[in-house]
Design a protein around this motif. Structure first.
Motif, PDB file in Angstrom:
ATOM      1  N   TYR A 125      14.426  23.152  51.966  1.00 33.47           N
ATOM      2  CA  TYR A 125      15.615  22.665  52.501  1.00 33.47           C
ATOM      3  C   TYR A 125      15.572  22.319  53.704  1.00 33.47           C
ATOM      4  CZ  TYR A 125      17.897  26.451  48.846  1.00 33.47           C
ATOM      5  OH  TYR A 125      18.226  27.030  48.201  1.00 33.47           O
ATOM      6  N   TYR A 156      16.261  21.342  57.677  1.00 29.79           N
ATOM      7  CA  TYR A 156      16.866  22.356  59.115  1.00 29.79           C
ATOM      8  C   TYR A 156      16.532  21.879  60.103  1.00 29.79           C
ATOM      9  CZ  TYR A 156      17.851  25.697  55.939  1.00 29.79           C
ATOM     10  OH  TYR A 156      18.779  26.142  54.584  1.00 29.79           O
ATOM     11  N   TYR A 199      19.597  19.994  50.952  1.00 35.39           N
ATOM     12  CA  TYR A 199      19.058  20.906  49.699  1.00 35.39           C
ATOM     13  C   TYR A 199      18.237  20.118  49.052  1.00 35.39           C
ATOM     14  CZ  TYR A 199      19.628  24.506  45.834  1.00 35.39           C
ATOM     15  OH  TYR A 199      19.549  25.339  45.014  1.00 35.39           O
ATOM     16  N   PHE A 209      13.067  22.139  60.260  1.00 39.39           N
ATOM     17  CA  PHE A 209      12.588  23.132  59.611  1.00 39.39           C
ATOM     18  C   PHE A 209      12.410  22.417  58.122  1.00 39.39           C
ATOM     19  CE2 PHE A 209      10.802  25.549  63.256  1.00 39.39           C
ATOM     20  CZ  PHE A 209      11.502  25.863  63.952  1.00 39.39           C
ATOM     21  N   GLY A 243      16.581  29.262  44.655  1.00 39.96           N
ATOM     22  CA  GLY A 243      18.400  29.119  45.756  1.00 39.96           C
ATOM     23  C   GLY A 243      18.546  30.865  47.007  1.00 39.96           C
ATOM     24  N   ASP A 244      17.111  30.858  46.697  1.00 36.21           N
ATOM     25  CA  ASP A 244      17.646  32.581  47.662  1.00 36.21           C
ATOM     26  C   ASP A 244      16.002  33.236  47.894  1.00 36.21           C
ATOM     27  OD1 ASP A 244      18.999  35.597  45.243  1.00 36.21           O
ATOM     28  OD2 ASP A 244      17.200  34.001  44.917  1.00 36.21           O
ATOM     29  N   GLY A 245      16.008  34.120  49.161  1.00 35.49           N
ATOM     30  CA  GLY A 245      14.392  34.783  48.915  1.00 35.49           C
ATOM     31  C   GLY A 245      13.649  33.219  50.225  1.00 35.49           C
ATOM     32  N   TYR A 246      14.397  33.014  51.503  1.00 34.16           N
ATOM     33  CA  TYR A 246      14.030  32.060  52.217  1.00 34.16           C
ATOM     34  C   TYR A 246      12.714  32.318  52.651  1.00 34.16           C
ATOM     35  CZ  TYR A 246      18.748  30.412  51.250  1.00 34.16           C
ATOM     36  OH  TYR A 246      20.275  30.476  49.960  1.00 34.16           O
ATOM     37  N   PHE A 293      10.023  30.112  55.402  1.00 35.13           N
ATOM     38  CA  PHE A 293       9.797  28.622  56.156  1.00 35.13           C
ATOM     39  C   PHE A 293       8.870  27.808  57.081  1.00 35.13           C
ATOM     40  CE2 PHE A 293      14.477  27.590  57.504  1.00 35.13           C
ATOM     41  CZ  PHE A 293      15.477  28.891  57.389  1.00 35.13           C
ATOM     42  N   GLY A 294       8.754  27.684  56.954  1.00 30.75           N
ATOM     43  CA  GLY A 294       7.398  26.631  57.248  1.00 30.75           C
ATOM     44  C   GLY A 294       7.493  27.144  58.565  1.00 30.75           C
ATOM     45  N   TYR A 310      19.915  37.560  57.133  1.00 35.21           N
ATOM     46  CA  TYR A 310      18.795  37.770  57.672  1.00 35.21           C
ATOM     47  C   TYR A 310      18.914  37.452  58.578  1.00 35.21           C
ATOM     48  CZ  TYR A 310      17.444  35.557  52.679  1.00 35.21           C
ATOM     49  OH  TYR A 310      17.681  35.580  51.398  1.00 35.21           O
ATOM     50  N   TYR A 354      15.726  36.322  62.158  1.00 30.40           N
ATOM     51  CA  TYR A 354      14.780  35.922  62.106  1.00 30.40           C
ATOM     52  C   TYR A 354      14.696  35.961  63.843  1.00 30.40           C
ATOM     53  CZ  TYR A 354      14.492  33.494  57.618  1.00 30.40           C
ATOM     54  OH  TYR A 354      15.096  33.434  56.694  1.00 30.40           O
ATOM     55  N   GLY A 400       7.530  28.639  65.417  1.00 26.42           N
ATOM     56  CA  GLY A 400       8.114  28.213  64.113  1.00 26.42           C
ATOM     57  C   GLY A 400       8.913  30.025  63.515  1.00 26.42           C
ATOM     58  N   LEU A 401      10.163  30.090  62.412  1.00 27.64           N
ATOM     59  CA  LEU A 401      10.924  31.365  62.668  1.00 27.64           C
ATOM     60  C   LEU A 401      10.129  32.374  61.786  1.00 27.64           C
ATOM     61  CD1 LEU A 401      13.773  29.147  60.840  1.00 27.64           C
ATOM     62  CD2 LEU A 401      13.688  30.427  62.794  1.00 27.64           C
ATOM     63  N   MET A 425      15.526  41.282  56.303  1.00 28.59           N
ATOM     64  CA  MET A 425      16.777  41.065  55.351  1.00 28.59           C
ATOM     65  C   MET A 425      17.960  42.196  54.882  1.00 28.59           C
ATOM     66  SD  MET A 425      16.835  38.936  51.122  1.00 28.59           S
ATOM     67  CE  MET A 425      18.654  38.914  50.737  1.00 28.59           C
ATOM     68  N   ASP A 463      23.400  33.128  53.538  1.00 28.30           N
ATOM     69  CA  ASP A 463      23.277  32.414  51.978  1.00 28.30           C
ATOM     70  C   ASP A 463      24.909  31.925  51.835  1.00 28.30           C
ATOM     71  OD1 ASP A 463      21.963  31.868  49.093  1.00 28.30           O
ATOM     72  OD2 ASP A 463      22.974  30.984  49.761  1.00 28.30           O
ATOM     73  N   GLY A 479      24.517  28.187  48.609  1.00 23.61           N
ATOM     74  CA  GLY A 479      22.905  27.544  47.905  1.00 23.61           C
ATOM     75  C   GLY A 479      22.561  26.618  49.175  1.00 23.61           C
ATOM     76  N   LYS A 480      23.557  27.160  50.146  1.00 30.21           N
ATOM     77  CA  LYS A 480      23.437  26.262  51.464  1.00 30.21           C
ATOM     78  C   LYS A 480      23.196  27.256  52.898  1.00 30.21           C
ATOM     79  CE  LYS A 480      26.488  23.557  52.989  1.00 30.21           C
ATOM     80  NZ  LYS A 480      27.278  22.555  53.219  1.00 30.21           N
ATOM     81  N   PHE A 481      21.643  27.378  53.334  1.00 28.32           N
ATOM     82  CA  PHE A 481      21.840  28.303  54.084  1.00 28.32           C
ATOM     83  C   PHE A 481      21.705  28.249  55.556  1.00 28.32           C
ATOM     84  CE2 PHE A 481      19.674  32.538  54.401  1.00 28.32           C
ATOM     85  CZ  PHE A 481      18.966  32.597  55.356  1.00 28.32           C
ATOM     86  N   PHE A 538      22.809  28.776  59.601  1.00 26.83           N
ATOM     87  CA  PHE A 538      22.261  29.977  60.661  1.00 26.83           C
ATOM     88  C   PHE A 538      23.384  29.767  61.909  1.00 26.83           C
ATOM     89  CE2 PHE A 538      18.031  30.564  59.767  1.00 26.83           C
ATOM     90  CZ  PHE A 538      17.376  29.614  59.345  1.00 26.83           C
TER      91      PHE A 538
END
Lengths: 112, 109
Positions: free
Chosen positions: A33, A35, A48, A91, A98-101, A103-104, B33, B35, B42-43, B48, B92, B95-97, B99
């Motif tokens: 993904y 952002y 995505y 990001f 598809g879950d349990g993200y 991030f960089g 979630y 963050y 970064g994040l 969760m 979530d 399928g698209k997170f 914020f």
């Protein structure tokens, strides 16, 4: 097990140049993904992808922006002919299904 | 799509005081979630929550998800300068997170 790796951390481009942002997902993660976080704003979904497929690109600007996630190698977010308004933190996150993200740390693009 | 509203937008708290940030969803949350983002960085994943009524704590930070799974709160006890930053809730959504807009926390001496 390295986390999500984004590079470069900082990228400076002149107006009109191309910017390429890379994201290597965590090992075993096939969902990526992207952002964008504009100054003073929250994170906004862009795109995505799963391996070789774009699943949802509803957050991508219609022009100049493209993303890919090839079978081999990192995911690439490409911005052509950058403008000052593209300056932002980008990001990437990955997940195994598809879950349990995860991030960089982001790439900070500055357009001068 | 799911909308996440965070409040307050920003807050200034004196060191040692408690603070609470709220995150409200227009739809039932199936994974919420929290963050933290420090300026220019970064994040950082905090916690969760998935189950209605769930509560998790880590050091001085506690997050709760209400029974209806539409609201979450993040509470920091006895704030310290290291707690300063932007706190983001995310969820979530098909399928698209998504914020929330974030809450900027400033801790003063």
């Amino acid at each position: 097990n390295a986390g999500v790796m984004q590079n470069p951390r900082h990228l400076v481009r002149r107006r009109g140049q191309e910017a390429r942002l890379r994201c290597s997902p965590m090992k075993g993660h096939s969902h990526v993904y992207w952002y964008r976080q504009l100054p003073e704003e929250g994170l906004k979904f862009m795109v995505y992808l799963q391996k070789e497929n774009i699943i949802d690109e509803s957050g991508m600007p219609k022009e100049r922006f493209s993303a890919e996630f090839p079978k081999e190698g990192p995911s690439i977010l490409r911005i052509q002919q950058v403008v000052r308004g593209d300056s932002a933190a980008y990001f990437c996150a990955s997940s195994p299904k598809g879950d349990g993200y995860t991030f960089g740390s982001g790439t900070r693009l500055t357009v001068v | 799509s799911q909308e996440l509203e965070q409040s307050p937008q920003s807050l200034i708290v004196q060191e040692g005081k408690n603070l609470t940030i709220n995150c409200t969803s227009s739809k039932t949350l199936y994974g919420l979630y929290w963050y933290k983002q420090k300026y220019g960085e970064g994040l950082i994943f905090l916690m969760m929550l998935q189950k209605g009524g769930e509560e998790k704590s880590h050091e001085k930070i506690t997050a709760k998800l209400d029974e209806k799974k539409q609201q979450s709160s993040l509470h920091i006890t006895a704030s310290q300068p290291s707690h300063a930053g932007i706190y983001l809730c995310g969820a979530d959504s098909w399928g698209k997170f998504q914020f929330g807009a974030g809450t900027q926390v400033v801790v003063t001496p």
